[in-house]
Design a protein around this motif. Structure first.
Motif, PDB file in Angstrom:
ATOM      1  N   ARG A 107       0.982  19.258   4.319  1.00 59.79           N
ATOM      2  CA  ARG A 107       1.179  19.475   2.805  1.00 59.79           C
ATOM      3  C   ARG A 107       0.321  18.931   1.853  1.00 59.79           C
ATOM      4  O   ARG A 107       0.463  17.506   2.032  1.00 59.79           O
ATOM      5  CB  ARG A 107       2.847  19.585   2.712  1.00 59.79           C
ATOM      6  N   LEU A 108      -0.150  19.465   0.795  1.00 61.87           N
ATOM      7  CA  LEU A 108      -0.969  18.828   0.077  1.00 61.87           C
ATOM      8  C   LEU A 108      -0.036  17.852  -0.642  1.00 61.87           C
ATOM      9  O   LEU A 108       0.897  18.338  -1.450  1.00 61.87           O
ATOM     10  CB  LEU A 108      -1.523  19.634  -0.925  1.00 61.87           C
ATOM     11  N   VAL A 109      -0.365  16.615  -0.964  1.00 58.25           N
ATOM     12  CA  VAL A 109       0.633  15.727  -1.645  1.00 58.25           C
ATOM     13  C   VAL A 109      -0.365  15.017  -2.871  1.00 58.25           C
ATOM     14  O   VAL A 109       0.511  14.217  -3.368  1.00 58.25           O
ATOM     15  CB  VAL A 109       1.279  14.730  -0.809  1.00 58.25           C
ATOM     16  N   GLY A 110      -1.699  15.193  -2.920  1.00 58.65           N
ATOM     17  CA  GLY A 110      -2.502  14.481  -3.692  1.00 58.65           C
ATOM     18  C   GLY A 110      -3.809  14.556  -3.626  1.00 58.65           C
ATOM     19  O   GLY A 110      -4.375  15.317  -2.543  1.00 58.65           O
ATOM     20  N   ILE A 111      -4.602  13.989  -4.325  1.00 60.66           N
ATOM     21  CA  ILE A 111      -6.291  13.963  -4.180  1.00 60.66           C
ATOM     22  C   ILE A 111      -6.599  12.342  -4.262  1.00 60.66           C
ATOM     23  O   ILE A 111      -6.112  11.838  -5.257  1.00 60.66           O
ATOM     24  CB  ILE A 111      -6.856  14.901  -4.992  1.00 60.66           C
ATOM     25  N   ILE A 112      -7.539  12.244  -3.675  1.00 59.20           N
ATOM     26  CA  ILE A 112      -8.159  10.745  -3.795  1.00 59.20           C
ATOM     27  C   ILE A 112      -9.745  10.830  -4.189  1.00 59.20           C
ATOM     28  O   ILE A 112     -10.328  11.569  -3.453  1.00 59.20           O
ATOM     29  CB  ILE A 112      -7.841   9.918  -2.656  1.00 59.20           C
ATOM     30  N   SER A 113     -10.045  10.038  -5.024  1.00 55.72           N
ATOM     31  CA  SER A 113     -11.530   9.897  -5.627  1.00 55.72           C
ATOM     32  C   SER A 113     -11.831   8.675  -5.284  1.00 55.72           C
ATOM     33  O   SER A 113     -11.128   7.553  -5.294  1.00 55.72           O
ATOM     34  CB  SER A 113     -11.683  10.592  -6.865  1.00 55.72           C
ATOM     35  N   LEU A 114     -13.219   8.429  -5.502  1.00 56.57           N
ATOM     36  CA  LEU A 114     -14.234   7.308  -5.345  1.00 56.57           C
ATOM     37  C   LEU A 114     -13.475   6.491  -6.694  1.00 56.57           C
ATOM     38  O   LEU A 114     -13.318   5.147  -6.622  1.00 56.57           O
ATOM     39  CB  LEU A 114     -15.520   7.427  -5.393  1.00 56.57           C
ATOM     40  N   GLY A 115     -13.256   7.230  -7.792  1.00 55.97           N
ATOM     41  CA  GLY A 115     -12.731   6.679  -9.108  1.00 55.97           C
ATOM     42  C   GLY A 115     -11.455   6.005  -8.962  1.00 55.97           C
ATOM     43  O   GLY A 115     -11.413   4.724  -9.392  1.00 55.97           O
ATOM     44  N   ASP A 116     -10.472   6.605  -8.038  1.00 58.46           N
ATOM     45  CA  ASP A 116      -9.130   6.182  -8.066  1.00 58.46           C
ATOM     46  C   ASP A 116      -9.317   4.906  -7.118  1.00 58.46           C
ATOM     47  O   ASP A 116      -8.333   3.716  -7.418  1.00 58.46           O
ATOM     48  CB  ASP A 116      -8.502   7.282  -7.063  1.00 58.46           C
ATOM     49  N   LEU A 117     -10.146   4.830  -6.066  1.00 58.64           N
ATOM     50  CA  LEU A 117     -10.209   3.463  -5.179  1.00 58.64           C
ATOM     51  C   LEU A 117     -10.967   2.568  -6.133  1.00 58.64           C
ATOM     52  O   LEU A 117     -10.457   1.340  -5.748  1.00 58.64           O
ATOM     53  CB  LEU A 117     -11.129   3.997  -3.973  1.00 58.64           C
ATOM     54  N   ALA A 118     -11.911   2.589  -6.633  1.00 56.02           N
ATOM     55  CA  ALA A 118     -12.405   1.730  -7.646  1.00 56.02           C
ATOM     56  C   ALA A 118     -11.596   1.104  -8.475  1.00 56.02           C
ATOM     57  O   ALA A 118     -11.514  -0.213  -8.852  1.00 56.02           O
ATOM     58  CB  ALA A 118     -13.724   2.252  -8.362  1.00 56.02           C
ATOM     59  N   MET A 119     -10.791   1.908  -9.011  1.00 61.77           N
ATOM     60  CA  MET A 119      -9.753   1.314 -10.211  1.00 61.77           C
ATOM     61  C   MET A 119      -8.713   0.548  -9.371  1.00 61.77           C
ATOM     62  O   MET A 119      -8.040  -0.196 -10.045  1.00 61.77           O
ATOM     63  CB  MET A 119      -9.102   2.518 -10.948  1.00 61.77           C
ATOM     64  N   LYS A 120      -8.438   0.690  -8.220  1.00 59.45           N
ATOM     65  CA  LYS A 120      -7.494   0.108  -7.340  1.00 59.45           C
ATOM     66  C   LYS A 120      -8.065  -1.321  -6.798  1.00 59.45           C
ATOM     67  O   LYS A 120      -7.572  -1.869  -5.970  1.00 59.45           O
ATOM     68  CB  LYS A 120      -6.846   0.617  -6.263  1.00 59.45           C
ATOM     69  N   GLY A 121      -9.360  -1.683  -7.061  1.00 58.48           N
ATOM     70  CA  GLY A 121      -9.755  -2.911  -6.742  1.00 58.48           C
ATOM     71  C   GLY A 121     -10.884  -2.801  -5.394  1.00 58.48           C
ATOM     72  O   GLY A 121     -11.003  -3.865  -4.839  1.00 58.48           O
TER      73      GLY A 121
END
Length: 145
Positions: A107-121
């Motif tokens: 089941r779809l629970v979200g989306i992840i992007s390079l931006g999300d990952l860069a913002m998390k360090g």
């Protein structure tokens, strides 16, 4: 770090029977360049602003064409309990900047992007993934058909 710690959870879904006008308007309101496409409670595709431009407008499809006519159906995804480093490596190999995130019940629970990952360090790993993504061509190239 797990994907669930980095992903965006407030994800809007479109329907394959919506028009390109509908989905472009939705993207504008959301300030998003990609939307998951769902049907019968399942993820069946992804549509990007680039799909609309290249597979839609450039191929002569008008604003009333259906999402199903231009969306990508070969959906790559990751799971919310996967390690971020593995997902980043996979994104680089697949040459994608975003992935839908599913739980183990698919089941779809979200989306992840390079931006999300860069913002998390995760900057070093994000840079490596971007290097792979930025290569010309690849399975998701709009013009490689």
């Amino acid at each position: 770090m797990k994907v669930s710690n980095c992903m965006t959870t407030d994800v809007q879904i479109t329907d394959p029977e919506h028009t390109l006008r509908d989905v472009a308007s939705m993207m504008g309101r959301l300030d998003a360049g990609v939307l998951p496409v769902g049907e019968n409670d399942r993820l069946v595709g992804m549509i990007t602003d680039r799909d609309i431009a290249i597979r839609g407008v450039a191929e002569g499809k008008g604003p009333d064409a259906k999402v199903r006519d231009v969306m990508s159906t070969d959906v790559k995804y990751c799971f919310d309990d996967e390690d971020v480093e593995d997902v980043l490596h996979n994104m680089g190999d697949l040459q994608v900047r975003r992935l839908p995130v599913l739980n183990r019940s698919k089941r779809l629970v979200g989306i992840i992007s390079l931006g999300d990952l860069a913002m998390k360090g995760e900057t070093m790993e994000t840079g490596k993934a971007l290097s792979g993504i930025s290569q010309r061509g690849g399975a998701h190239s709009q013009t490689a058909h």
